[in-house]
Design an enzyme around this catalytic site. Sequence first.
Site, PDB file in Angstrom:
ATOM      1  N   SER A   1      -9.746   2.037   2.823  1.00  0.00           N
ATOM      2  CA  SER A   1      -8.874   2.763   1.933  1.00  0.00           C
ATOM      3  C   SER A   1      -7.967   1.869   1.082  1.00  0.00           C
ATOM      4  CB  SER A   1      -8.016   3.730   2.749  1.00  0.00           C
ATOM      5  OG  SER A   1      -7.176   3.030   3.645  1.00  0.00           O
TER       6      SER A   1
ATOM      7  N   LYS B   1       0.849  -1.206   0.000  1.00  0.00           N
ATOM      8  CA  LYS B   1       0.000   0.000   0.000  1.00  0.00           C
ATOM      9  C   LYS B   1       0.878   1.247   0.000  1.00  0.00           C
ATOM     10  CE  LYS B   1      -4.011   1.793   2.609  1.00  0.00           C
ATOM     11  NZ  LYS B   1      -4.806   1.620   3.858  1.00  0.00           N
TER      12      LYS B   1
ATOM     13  N   SER C   1      -9.761  -0.535   6.911  1.00  0.00           N
ATOM     14  CA  SER C   1      -9.203  -0.410   5.550  1.00  0.00           C
ATOM     15  C   SER C   1      -8.499  -1.630   4.998  1.00  0.00           C
ATOM     16  CB  SER C   1      -8.249   0.774   5.490  1.00  0.00           C
ATOM     17  OG  SER C   1      -8.994   1.956   5.460  1.00  0.00           O
TER      18      SER C   1
HETATM   19  N1  GLN Z   1     -12.896   4.185   6.162  1.00  0.00           N
HETATM   20  C1  GLN Z   1     -12.306   4.591   7.389  1.00  0.00           C
HETATM   21  C2  GLN Z   1     -11.930   6.049   7.313  1.00  0.00           C
HETATM   22  O1  GLN Z   1     -12.195   6.636   6.338  1.00  0.00           O
HETATM   23  C3  GLN Z   1     -11.154   3.709   7.721  1.00  0.00           C
HETATM   24  C4  GLN Z   1      -9.883   4.095   7.110  1.00  0.00           C
HETATM   25  C5  GLN Z   1      -8.745   3.173   7.443  1.00  0.00           C
HETATM   26  O2  GLN Z   1      -8.903   2.116   8.058  1.00  0.00           O
HETATM   27  N2  GLN Z   1      -7.567   3.609   7.051  1.00  0.00           N
HETATM   28  O3  GLN Z   1     -11.388   6.606   8.197  1.00  0.00           O
END
Ligand code: GLN
Length: 487
Positions: free
Chosen positions: A151, A76, A175
Amino acid sequence: MTDLIKMSAAELASKIKSKEVSAVEVAQAHLDRIEAVDARVHAFLHVDRAGALAAAERVDKGEVTGPLAGVPVAVKDVIATKGVPTTAASKILEGWRPPYNATIVERLQAAGTVMLGKTNMDEFAMGSSTEYSAYGPTNNPWDLGRIPGGSGGGSAAAIAAYEAPLAIGTDTGGSIRQPGAVTGTVGAKPTYGGTSRYGLIAFSSSLDTPGPCARNVEDAALLHAVIAGHDVRDSTSIPQPVPDVVGAARLGASGDLSGVKLGLVKEFAGDGSEPGVSAAFRESLEALVKLGAEVVEVSCPHFQYALPAYYLIAPSECSSNLARFDGVRYGLRVGDDGNRSLEEVMSLTRDAGFGPEVKRRIILGTYALSSGYYDAYYGQAQKVRTLITRDFEKAFEQVDVLVSPTTPFVAFPFGSRTSDPYQMYLADLFTIPTNLYGGPAISVPCGLSEGLPVGFQIMAPTMADDRMYRVAAALESAVGTLTPPAL
Ligand code: GLN
């Protein structure tokens, strides 16, 4: 060489070790696959062709050994890779090449893996769909008109599209798990502090957790074992041995769960999950009961406040962490024409460099931390976090793991949740409580709803990562893995 791209990481490692195939052949097969499909999937922000082939050659020459020698991995883009572009999918870091490797990247190298490149994501890991990437979204290999989750949608899509057998994600609020769920792959969030954050571009430091993405549970465990463990460079890293996740996954694969108690969270029922998601979840739960598990209903009364607490804590920490992107030290610098003040240059740089969701989080967090509001927002959210932790601890006195769907809905079409941030935040309804607590959780494919993958989530007590892998592998042995339509 289509076979090579469909093989599991475990199979690849053993065939490379026995010299049945070379690491270079394996790397080349995956690079060819990326070449063939990534224009449509857009899982990668950067492909390191030369670096991958050079690493594979070192394996073939016997210069590098290790448990995953020669196995390709995608990383990532929020994780620092020395000399290889690292943007966190933000314009503000465009062109940045870190001068050092994250600890987990060092560990990936020590294990002999071959890094193929960096994967797409929501900017700074804020989002649930990759639609907030400054470089355009990733498309879900199951249906290119739908989101791959976020994400870490790029990591999950790369695996689902057979562009890589393994990938690294980060999970702050879901994410790794939510992209796993909507792409029909396995995604695990280790115990917070179980994997090092050194070299991870910080979003919310008390929540951020790197972890593995794979097409099956054993592969996820193999990758987990390689990246986990204490790191002196991360002050929140846990100085304890890593639980035997690989052994647990192999034990679970035998399909015996007698004596294992699964906790069904009462407050998650009637949660607005799509009917097809609830149906696939229920069927999988029955499959686990057939393997000998017992289902016990447990109450976690504060889980209903997890989402609002998270959306105060995470933005608060983000507003502090992202202050470092000032146009002075890294990447983009706008408006420095010799006539403007430093403050003006910083302000112009941040305005041009951050996307709208990142700005929303910074503003929300700055507000929640401001004097006069701190106790009412940030302070209150921290109290809720403690109550949620107590809910988990009480639940784990009665059961071994908690189970739920990973996310309330299957992959949604692009644009369907971007106009209302709250609709996007709901994707993390079931994943966020675990982040606030700090325990491990995994998403395993458990069937289809309207032709799209559904994820089953297993949450375990902190440092009982092995337990979740055991149940996950048992579930996989009962329901099998999913195969996406051909691209
Ligand atoms: N979707 C969540 C957010 O927008 C989680 C993001 C993540 O786990 N990096 O914060």
